[in-house]
Design a protein around this motif. Structure first.
Motif, PDB file in Angstrom:
ATOM      1  N   LEU A   4       0.849  -1.192   0.000  1.00 41.98           N
ATOM      2  CA  LEU A   4       0.000   0.000   0.000  1.00 41.98           C
ATOM      3  C   LEU A   4       0.886   1.244   0.000  1.00 41.98           C
ATOM      4  N   ILE A   5       0.686   2.116  -0.989  1.00 38.67           N
ATOM      5  CA  ILE A   5       1.423   3.386  -1.061  1.00 38.67           C
ATOM      6  C   ILE A   5       0.444   4.528  -0.842  1.00 38.67           C
ATOM      7  N   ILE A   6       0.696   5.360   0.165  1.00 34.55           N
ATOM      8  CA  ILE A   6      -0.102   6.558   0.431  1.00 34.55           C
ATOM      9  C   ILE A   6       0.748   7.767   0.052  1.00 34.55           C
ATOM     10  N   ASN A   7       0.316   8.483  -0.967  1.00 34.93           N
ATOM     11  CA  ASN A   7       1.094   9.594  -1.516  1.00 34.93           C
ATOM     12  C   ASN A   7       0.321  10.893  -1.322  1.00 34.93           C
ATOM     13  N   ASN A   8       0.684  11.661  -0.310  1.00 32.27           N
ATOM     14  CA  ASN A   8       0.044  12.941  -0.027  1.00 32.27           C
ATOM     15  C   ASN A   8       0.860  14.074  -0.647  1.00 32.27           C
ATOM     16  N   VAL A   9       0.261  14.733  -1.651  1.00 27.45           N
ATOM     17  CA  VAL A   9       0.955  15.776  -2.409  1.00 27.45           C
ATOM     18  C   VAL A   9       0.313  17.141  -2.202  1.00 27.45           C
TER      19      VAL A   9
ATOM     20  N   LEU B 274       4.242   8.606   1.938  1.00 27.06           N
ATOM     21  CA  LEU B 274       4.944   9.786   1.452  1.00 27.06           C
ATOM     22  C   LEU B 274       4.118  10.992   1.848  1.00 27.06           C
ATOM     23  N   SER B 275       4.580  11.757   2.835  1.00 27.02           N
ATOM     24  CA  SER B 275       3.770  12.856   3.332  1.00 27.02           C
ATOM     25  C   SER B 275       4.638  13.799   4.157  1.00 27.02           C
ATOM     26  N   HIS B 276       4.011  14.857   4.668  1.00 23.85           N
ATOM     27  CA  HIS B 276       4.663  15.672   5.689  1.00 23.85           C
ATOM     28  C   HIS B 276       4.630  14.894   7.001  1.00 23.85           C
ATOM     29  N   GLY B 277       5.589  15.185   7.868  1.00 20.87           N
ATOM     30  CA  GLY B 277       5.651  14.471   9.140  1.00 20.87           C
ATOM     31  C   GLY B 277       6.025  15.380  10.283  1.00 20.87           C
ATOM     32  N   THR B 278       5.952  14.842  11.473  1.00 20.89           N
ATOM     33  CA  THR B 278       6.268  15.606  12.676  1.00 20.89           C
ATOM     34  C   THR B 278       6.600  14.650  13.807  1.00 20.89           C
ATOM     35  N   GLU B 279       6.968  15.201  14.945  1.00 13.49           N
ATOM     36  CA  GLU B 279       7.197  14.381  16.135  1.00 13.49           C
ATOM     37  C   GLU B 279       5.868  14.064  16.804  1.00 13.49           C
ATOM     38  N   ALA B 280       5.865  13.007  17.607  1.00 13.56           N
ATOM     39  CA  ALA B 280       4.671  12.631  18.363  1.00 13.56           C
ATOM     40  C   ALA B 280       5.096  11.802  19.559  1.00 13.56           C
ATOM     41  N   ASN B 281       4.307  11.893  20.634  1.00 12.48           N
ATOM     42  CA  ASN B 281       4.585  11.051  21.799  1.00 12.48           C
ATOM     43  C   ASN B 281       4.440   9.587  21.403  1.00 12.48           C
TER      44      ASN B 281
ATOM     45  N   ASP C 103      15.661  21.873  -2.866  1.00 12.68           N
ATOM     46  CA  ASP C 103      15.389  20.920  -1.802  1.00 12.68           C
ATOM     47  C   ASP C 103      14.396  21.506  -0.812  1.00 12.68           C
ATOM     48  N   GLN C 104      13.370  20.747  -0.469  1.00  6.64           N
ATOM     49  CA  GLN C 104      12.367  21.182   0.481  1.00  6.64           C
ATOM     50  C   GLN C 104      12.261  20.174   1.614  1.00  6.64           C
ATOM     51  N   MET C 105      11.598  20.620   2.710  1.00  5.32           N
ATOM     52  CA  MET C 105      11.454  19.771   3.892  1.00  5.32           C
ATOM     53  C   MET C 105      10.052  19.194   3.966  1.00  5.32           C
ATOM     54  N   ASP C 106       9.924  18.043   4.621  1.00  4.38           N
ATOM     55  CA  ASP C 106       8.626  17.418   4.876  1.00  4.38           C
ATOM     56  C   ASP C 106       8.311  17.505   6.356  1.00  4.38           C
ATOM     57  N   ALA C 107       8.341  18.731   6.939  1.00  7.21           N
ATOM     58  CA  ALA C 107       8.189  18.833   8.402  1.00  7.21           C
ATOM     59  C   ALA C 107       7.377  20.036   8.823  1.00  7.21           C
ATOM     60  N   ILE C 108       6.713  19.917   9.985  1.00  7.29           N
ATOM     61  CA  ILE C 108       6.208  21.048  10.746  1.00  7.29           C
ATOM     62  C   ILE C 108       6.532  20.749  12.195  1.00  7.29           C
ATOM     63  N   PRO C 109       6.359  21.723  13.118  1.00  8.85           N
ATOM     64  CA  PRO C 109       6.723  21.469  14.523  1.00  8.85           C
ATOM     65  C   PRO C 109       5.947  20.304  15.127  1.00  8.85           C
ATOM     66  N   MET C 110       6.355  19.909  16.336  1.00  5.29           N
ATOM     67  CA  MET C 110       5.770  18.765  17.027  1.00  5.29           C
ATOM     68  C   MET C 110       4.257  18.900  17.151  1.00  5.29           C
ATOM     69  N   SER C 111       3.561  17.783  16.947  1.00  6.66           N
ATOM     70  CA  SER C 111       2.104  17.813  16.972  1.00  6.66           C
ATOM     71  C   SER C 111       1.591  18.120  18.367  1.00  6.66           C
TER      72      SER C 111
ATOM     73  N   VAL D 168       2.587  11.089  10.672  1.00  7.73           N
ATOM     74  CA  VAL D 168       2.437  11.562   9.288  1.00  7.73           C
ATOM     75  C   VAL D 168       1.114  12.310   9.167  1.00  7.73           C
ATOM     76  N   HIS D 169       1.132  13.360   8.369  1.00  7.73           N
ATOM     77  CA  HIS D 169      -0.032  14.231   8.257  1.00  7.73           C
ATOM     78  C   HIS D 169      -0.953  13.803   7.118  1.00  7.73           C
ATOM     79  N   GLY D 170      -2.254  13.901   7.374  1.00 13.02           N
ATOM     80  CA  GLY D 170      -3.216  13.855   6.302  1.00 13.02           C
ATOM     81  C   GLY D 170      -3.218  15.193   5.577  1.00 13.02           C
ATOM     82  N   VAL D 171      -3.799  15.243   4.380  1.00 17.97           N
ATOM     83  CA  VAL D 171      -3.787  16.489   3.625  1.00 17.97           C
ATOM     84  C   VAL D 171      -4.642  17.563   4.286  1.00 17.97           C
ATOM     85  N   ASP D 172      -5.471  17.165   5.250  1.00 21.17           N
ATOM     86  CA  ASP D 172      -6.279  18.157   5.969  1.00 21.17           C
ATOM     87  C   ASP D 172      -5.564  18.697   7.203  1.00 21.17           C
ATOM     88  N   GLY D 173      -4.383  18.155   7.543  1.00 16.30           N
ATOM     89  CA  GLY D 173      -3.584  18.706   8.632  1.00 16.30           C
ATOM     90  C   GLY D 173      -3.280  17.785   9.783  1.00 16.30           C
TER      91      GLY D 173
END
Length: 440
Positions: free
Chosen positions: A180-185, A251-258, A328-336, A266-271
């Motif tokens: 299964l490939i999940i590709n959030n663009v 394949l998506s944006h990501g962040t830290e989590a407990n 080059d771009q990043m796939d990150a936002i601050p900790m959730s 990993v983020h859904g396209v809605d945030g």
């Protein structure tokens, strides 16, 4: 086996798999007490010569300290002197190569002519007197001493190692499993996340690669948080009884989590972000019984946090530096926030009372807490190198070895001439994993 010798076999696996004739080598290793008949039966059960050779080398790495020199002897005895010399050159000539044993040749009895008449008569015919050989004239060889041979065989039997438990996962089903490939663009404006240009390149390369590895590939694009959970739940409910493996690529944006097991989210396209730990829990032994005892592989191309790694200085011969792409771009936002982190009240399948996962490997594009870089024109550093390493080494190397190759390749790239990236994995596999070799 000595770690040094195991490393030699791993580095030379390609040459060994290419050259070995497994039945000949197996017979020699059996006679020397290195392999048992059960191990040899497992090797011969493989369909192709290459698969047999690969299994032979894998099993050899689990033998004791006598395995490497015995393997060298078998190579020489079966006409693989060049391969033996190659292995020996890496070993620093610790073990002298054996000289192929020739059949024992006992000298013929000495014949001394003895004349029946005086030697000054030219017409006399000599007669032959056979003189027996004295014991000290006989060549020394163990095969001439049956008691010695009996004692040697007894010693070999006593030193014969037990059958080791480490083996390879069964990976010969067709198809091998589901991927299964999940590709959030394209991210919604309310998410405050940028679109992930270049991710379609990653998606296409992974789709082609795992199809070539005989997986049934399912691609889902631009999933919201709840849709990611729905797809994982649907995957867990599928019947995997006829399959040997399951792969999830995100394949998506990501962040830290407990977390208490697998870091990151990993983020859904809605945030909102779904923790990786929850994603893996969908396929654990409790939630997906048909995958019990089978490898579950997760490849995460997403940031593990917002920190940028500027690396540290080393001598020039330590690395082969290469620069990233022009954009080059990043796939990150601050900790959730806490609402996105693990909660036993709304995520019952993440309770700490669940058993520790087995047969799971999660490969991350970057170290937890750090950003992951993506070239908008060529795709992400991690996926690009993962695809290349799989293409070049899948026929000879196991998954963990190939992921180390990916780690090394990515670690030598620099974004904007400054920033670095270090992939890594959390490995709960119990056996070696070899993908099926692509058909020519």
């Amino acid at each position: 086996m000595d770690p040094k010798h195991r490393g030699i076999l791993q580095r030379q696996r390609y040459n060994l798999v290419k050259a070995l004739n497994p039945p000949e080598i197996c017979d020699g290793l059996l006679s020397k007490g290195i392999f048992t008949q059960d191990v040899i039966d497992g090797i011969k059960s493989k369909e192709t010569r290459r698969e047999q050779a690969r299994q032979l080398v894998t099993d050899l790495e689990t033998r004791g300290s006598r395995a490497f020199p015995a393997f060298l002897e078998c190579l020489c005895e079966t006409g693989h002197q060049d391969i033996a010399e190659l292995l020996q050159s890496e070993d620093g000539a610790r073990h002298p190569l054996p000289i192929p044993v020739q059949p024992l040749q006992v000298p013929l009895p000495v014949q001394i002519p003895k004349y029946t008449e005086k030697p000054d008569r030219p017409d006399l015919t000599p007669s032959v007197v056979v003189l027996p050989l004295k014991p000290e004239h006989l060549p020394l060889h163990k095969s001439l001493s049956p008691p010695d041979m009996k004692r040697e065989n007894q010693r070999e039997r006593h030193k014969r190692p037990r059958r080791d438990s480490i083996q390879s996962y069964k990976m010969d089903a067709s198809p091998c499993g589901t991927c299964l490939i999940i590709n959030n663009v394209d991210f919604e404006p309310a998410s405050d996340l940028k679109d992930r240009k270049g991710s379609n390149i990653d998606c296409d390369s992974m789709e082609k690669r795992f199809k070539a590895l005989n997986f049934e590939v399912i691609v889902k694009r631009n999933l919201k948080y709840k849709h990611i959970r729905h797809e994982m739940s649907s995957l867990a409910k599928r019947d995997h009884s006829e399959y040997d493996c399951c792969v999830v690529i995100i394949l998506s944006h990501g962040t830290e989590a407990n977390h208490n097991r697998f870091p990151g989210a990993v983020h859904g396209v809605d945030g909102p972000a779904l923790p990786v730990q929850l994603i893996t829990n969908y396929l654990n032994g409790k939630n997906c019984p048909s995958l019990q005892g089978k490898p579950k592989l997760f490849f995460i191309q997403a940031c593990g946090g917002g920190e940028k790694d500027i690396g540290f200085e080393v001598s020039p011969d330590e690395v082969e530096p290469s620069s990233g792409g022009i954009d080059d771009q990043m796939d990150a936002i601050p900790m959730s926030s806490s609402s996105d982190s693990l909660s036993t009240s709304d995520e019952p399948d993440a309770r700490a009372s669940l058993p520790t996962p087995s047969d799971i490997l999660v490969s991350y594009s970057t170290f937890p807490g750090y950003v992951s870089w993506r070239d908008t024109q060529a795709g992400s550093w991690y996926v690009e190198n993962l695809d290349r390493v799989l293409e070049e080494n899948v026929a000879t190397d196991d998954l963990v070895t190939m992921l180390m190759m990916v780690n090394d390749a990515v670690s030598q790239i620099s974004a904007k001439g400054l920033y670095k990236q270090m992939p890594g994995s959390f490995n709960f596999l119990r056996k070696l994993l070899y993908f099926q070799s692509p058909q020519p």
